[in-house]
Write a protein that holds these residues in place. Sequence first.
Motif, PDB file in Angstrom:
ATOM      1  N   LYS A 180      52.918  21.757  50.945  1.00 29.00           N
ATOM      2  CA  LYS A 180      52.699  23.193  51.118  1.00 29.00           C
ATOM      3  C   LYS A 180      52.401  23.853  49.778  1.00 29.00           C
ATOM      4  O   LYS A 180      51.549  24.727  49.680  1.00 29.00           O
ATOM      5  CB  LYS A 180      53.920  23.851  51.763  1.00 29.00           C
ATOM      6  CG  LYS A 180      54.010  23.618  53.251  1.00 29.00           C
ATOM      7  CD  LYS A 180      55.199  24.357  53.842  1.00 29.00           C
ATOM      8  CE  LYS A 180      55.283  24.169  55.344  1.00 29.00           C
ATOM      9  NZ  LYS A 180      56.417  24.898  55.931  1.00 29.00           N
ATOM     10  N   LYS A 193      51.088  22.376  47.092  1.00 27.23           N
ATOM     11  CA  LYS A 193      49.753  21.958  46.672  1.00 27.23           C
ATOM     12  C   LYS A 193      48.680  22.716  47.441  1.00 27.23           C
ATOM     13  O   LYS A 193      47.662  23.127  46.875  1.00 27.23           O
ATOM     14  CB  LYS A 193      49.575  20.458  46.882  1.00 27.23           C
ATOM     15  CG  LYS A 193      50.347  19.607  45.905  1.00 27.23           C
ATOM     16  CD  LYS A 193      50.145  18.136  46.187  1.00 27.23           C
ATOM     17  CE  LYS A 193      50.972  17.279  45.246  1.00 27.23           C
ATOM     18  NZ  LYS A 193      50.798  15.842  45.524  1.00 27.23           N
ATOM     19  N   PHE A 194      48.903  22.925  48.735  1.00 31.68           N
ATOM     20  CA  PHE A 194      47.945  23.657  49.559  1.00 31.68           C
ATOM     21  C   PHE A 194      47.825  25.096  49.083  1.00 31.68           C
ATOM     22  O   PHE A 194      46.726  25.647  48.985  1.00 31.68           O
ATOM     23  CB  PHE A 194      48.372  23.603  51.029  1.00 31.68           C
ATOM     24  CG  PHE A 194      47.430  24.292  51.951  1.00 31.68           C
ATOM     25  CD1 PHE A 194      46.194  23.750  52.251  1.00 31.68           C
ATOM     26  CD2 PHE A 194      47.770  25.507  52.529  1.00 31.68           C
ATOM     27  CE1 PHE A 194      45.322  24.381  53.099  1.00 31.68           C
ATOM     28  CE2 PHE A 194      46.913  26.150  53.381  1.00 31.68           C
ATOM     29  CZ  PHE A 194      45.677  25.595  53.671  1.00 31.68           C
ATOM     30  N   SER A 195      48.960  25.708  48.770  1.00 35.97           N
ATOM     31  CA  SER A 195      48.958  27.087  48.288  1.00 35.97           C
ATOM     32  C   SER A 195      48.187  27.190  46.973  1.00 35.97           C
ATOM     33  O   SER A 195      47.388  28.109  46.781  1.00 35.97           O
ATOM     34  CB  SER A 195      50.390  27.573  48.117  1.00 35.97           C
ATOM     35  OG  SER A 195      50.416  28.851  47.564  1.00 35.97           O
ATOM     36  N   ASN A 196      48.424  26.238  46.074  1.00 33.51           N
ATOM     37  CA  ASN A 196      47.712  26.234  44.792  1.00 33.51           C
ATOM     38  C   ASN A 196      46.213  26.036  45.006  1.00 33.51           C
ATOM     39  O   ASN A 196      45.398  26.667  44.332  1.00 33.51           O
ATOM     40  CB  ASN A 196      48.262  25.143  43.877  1.00 33.51           C
ATOM     41  CG  ASN A 196      49.645  25.462  43.372  1.00 33.51           C
ATOM     42  OD1 ASN A 196      50.076  26.610  43.376  1.00 33.51           O
ATOM     43  ND2 ASN A 196      50.371  24.440  42.955  1.00 33.51           N
ATOM     44  N   ALA A 197      45.858  25.171  45.950  1.00 39.33           N
ATOM     45  CA  ALA A 197      44.442  24.934  46.228  1.00 39.33           C
ATOM     46  C   ALA A 197      43.782  26.193  46.798  1.00 39.33           C
ATOM     47  O   ALA A 197      42.640  26.499  46.468  1.00 39.33           O
ATOM     48  CB  ALA A 197      44.289  23.767  47.194  1.00 39.33           C
ATOM     49  N   GLU A 198      44.504  26.924  47.637  1.00 43.07           N
ATOM     50  CA  GLU A 198      43.956  28.172  48.174  1.00 43.07           C
ATOM     51  C   GLU A 198      43.735  29.200  47.067  1.00 43.07           C
ATOM     52  O   GLU A 198      42.713  29.890  47.051  1.00 43.07           O
ATOM     53  CB  GLU A 198      44.891  28.752  49.234  1.00 43.07           C
ATOM     54  CG  GLU A 198      44.808  28.058  50.575  1.00 43.07           C
ATOM     55  CD  GLU A 198      45.677  28.726  51.620  1.00 43.07           C
ATOM     56  OE1 GLU A 198      46.783  29.193  51.284  1.00 43.07           O
ATOM     57  OE2 GLU A 198      45.240  28.784  52.775  1.00 43.07           O
ATOM     58  N   LYS A 199      44.686  29.299  46.130  1.00 50.58           N
ATOM     59  CA  LYS A 199      44.530  30.233  45.010  1.00 50.58           C
ATOM     60  C   LYS A 199      43.324  29.851  44.161  1.00 50.58           C
ATOM     61  O   LYS A 199      42.526  30.714  43.771  1.00 50.58           O
ATOM     62  CB  LYS A 199      45.792  30.250  44.148  1.00 50.58           C
ATOM     63  CG  LYS A 199      46.972  30.917  44.812  1.00 50.58           C
ATOM     64  CD  LYS A 199      48.199  30.833  43.946  1.00 50.58           C
ATOM     65  CE  LYS A 199      49.428  31.348  44.690  1.00 50.58           C
ATOM     66  NZ  LYS A 199      50.658  31.143  43.903  1.00 50.58           N
ATOM     67  N   THR A 200      43.192  28.565  43.873  1.00 51.37           N
ATOM     68  CA  THR A 200      42.059  28.092  43.083  1.00 51.37           C
ATOM     69  C   THR A 200      40.750  28.369  43.808  1.00 51.37           C
ATOM     70  O   THR A 200      39.761  28.786  43.194  1.00 51.37           O
ATOM     71  CB  THR A 200      42.198  26.581  42.806  1.00 51.37           C
ATOM     72  OG1 THR A 200      43.438  26.344  42.140  1.00 51.37           O
ATOM     73  CG2 THR A 200      41.066  26.064  41.944  1.00 51.37           C
ATOM     74  N   ASN A 201      40.744  28.158  45.106  1.00 55.22           N
ATOM     75  CA  ASN A 201      39.547  28.425  45.910  1.00 55.22           C
ATOM     76  C   ASN A 201      39.163  29.893  45.828  1.00 55.22           C
ATOM     77  O   ASN A 201      37.980  30.224  45.669  1.00 55.22           O
ATOM     78  CB  ASN A 201      39.784  28.003  47.358  1.00 55.22           C
ATOM     79  CG  ASN A 201      38.538  28.080  48.195  1.00 55.22           C
ATOM     80  OD1 ASN A 201      37.459  27.728  47.743  1.00 55.22           O
ATOM     81  ND2 ASN A 201      38.684  28.559  49.412  1.00 55.22           N
ATOM     82  N   GLU A 202      40.141  30.794  45.921  1.00 61.65           N
ATOM     83  CA  GLU A 202      39.863  32.231  45.818  1.00 61.65           C
ATOM     84  C   GLU A 202      39.274  32.572  44.453  1.00 61.65           C
ATOM     85  O   GLU A 202      38.335  33.368  44.355  1.00 61.65           O
ATOM     86  CB  GLU A 202      41.134  33.046  46.068  1.00 61.65           C
ATOM     87  CG  GLU A 202      41.572  33.065  47.512  1.00 61.65           C
ATOM     88  CD  GLU A 202      40.567  33.730  48.428  1.00 61.65           C
ATOM     89  OE1 GLU A 202      39.948  34.736  48.038  1.00 61.65           O
ATOM     90  OE2 GLU A 202      40.381  33.214  49.546  1.00 61.65           O
ATOM     91  N   GLU A 203      39.818  31.962  43.395  1.00 61.14           N
ATOM     92  CA  GLU A 203      39.292  32.209  42.046  1.00 61.14           C
ATOM     93  C   GLU A 203      37.844  31.741  41.943  1.00 61.14           C
ATOM     94  O   GLU A 203      37.000  32.418  41.358  1.00 61.14           O
ATOM     95  CB  GLU A 203      40.159  31.503  41.007  1.00 61.14           C
ATOM     96  CG  GLU A 203      41.541  32.103  40.859  1.00 61.14           C
ATOM     97  CD  GLU A 203      42.457  31.274  39.985  1.00 61.14           C
ATOM     98  OE1 GLU A 203      42.023  30.208  39.467  1.00 61.14           O
ATOM     99  OE2 GLU A 203      43.623  31.668  39.828  1.00 61.14           O
TER     100      GLU A 203
END
Length: 85
Positions: free
Chosen positions: A34, A36-46
């Motif tokens: 969870k 890692k997924f949250s971090n990936a979503e933040k990176t995707n938004e950036e």
Amino acid sequence: MLTSLPSPSTTPPSSPSKPTQPSPSLLTELKSLKSKFSNAEKTNEEHLETIDKLKQELFELSGGIAGGRHSPPKTHVSQLIDNPK
């Protein structure tokens, strides 16, 4: 010769009386995934924000490039029209 079909069962399927608890290692792995997924979503938004900025910059530069009014940074453009032959 016809054979008769078996009659459907009238007893409900057996269900577990009590759900089992997941093991602690699975819970730890779930928390990790969870995170890692949250971090990936933040990176995707950036990345999406960066893409939008770059698209806007490209749109603004496209007119200048097409009209020959844009020269890239650290580039010197010489005009050869006034030079002697």
